[in-house]
Design a protein around this motif. Structure first.
Motif, PDB file in Angstrom:
ATOM      1  N   ASN A  83      16.067 -21.612  14.479  1.00 22.59           N
ATOM      2  CA  ASN A  83      17.092 -22.329  13.717  1.00 22.59           C
ATOM      3  C   ASN A  83      17.717 -23.385  14.615  1.00 22.59           C
ATOM      4  O   ASN A  83      18.268 -23.065  15.662  1.00 22.59           O
ATOM      5  CB  ASN A  83      18.187 -21.376  13.241  1.00 22.59           C
ATOM      6  CG  ASN A  83      17.680 -20.393  12.224  1.00 22.59           C
ATOM      7  OD1 ASN A  83      16.891 -20.757  11.364  1.00 22.59           O
ATOM      8  ND2 ASN A  83      18.127 -19.153  12.319  1.00 22.59           N
ATOM      9  N   ASN A 122      20.236 -28.100  11.330  1.00 27.11           N
ATOM     10  CA  ASN A 122      20.098 -26.988  10.382  1.00 27.11           C
ATOM     11  C   ASN A 122      18.675 -26.852   9.847  1.00 27.11           C
ATOM     12  O   ASN A 122      18.458 -26.431   8.722  1.00 27.11           O
ATOM     13  CB  ASN A 122      21.081 -27.131   9.220  1.00 27.11           C
ATOM     14  CG  ASN A 122      22.499 -26.892   9.665  1.00 27.11           C
ATOM     15  OD1 ASN A 122      22.730 -26.120  10.592  1.00 27.11           O
ATOM     16  ND2 ASN A 122      23.443 -27.555   9.030  1.00 27.11           N
ATOM     17  N   ALA A 146      20.623 -25.755  15.501  1.00 22.46           N
ATOM     18  CA  ALA A 146      22.049 -25.778  15.185  1.00 22.46           C
ATOM     19  C   ALA A 146      22.515 -27.168  14.763  1.00 22.46           C
ATOM     20  O   ALA A 146      23.377 -27.303  13.897  1.00 22.46           O
ATOM     21  CB  ALA A 146      22.852 -25.308  16.395  1.00 22.46           C
TER      22      ALA A 146
END
Length: 90
Positions: free
Chosen positions: A28, A33, A30
């Protein structure tokens, strides 16, 4: 159940090395996204690389042993010639 089906679909599409173990790394980001999936390393590929390395090292060992034997014979010949010349000069 949806996650399990998604996982199997991902395995079938592009992660053939992970089919045996089922490991997929979910990454993932940050900042953006974004969700990325990374496959695991293939144990078959690792084993192949290991045996290739071992084979190269064995071949290199044989070559270097032959070089050492040839060098030793040359040095032995030079030493015996030197001794022979010293005996002849007496």
């Amino acid at each position: 159940m949806v996650l399990f089906q998604e996982r199997n679909t991902l395995l079938q599409k592009s992660w053939a090395p992970c089919a045996r173990t089922g490991f997929i790394e979910k990454i993932n980001c940050a900042k953006t996204n974004k969700v990325e999936y990374k496959s695991c390393r293939s144990s078959w590929m690792d084993e192949r690389l290991f045996w290739r390395f071992e084979g190269i090292m064995m071949c290199l060992t044989v070559v270097l042993v032959l070089v050492v034997i040839a060098r030793q014979r040359t040095l032995d010949h030079l030493a015996s010639e030197k001794v022979r010349r010293q005996i002849l000069s007496i």
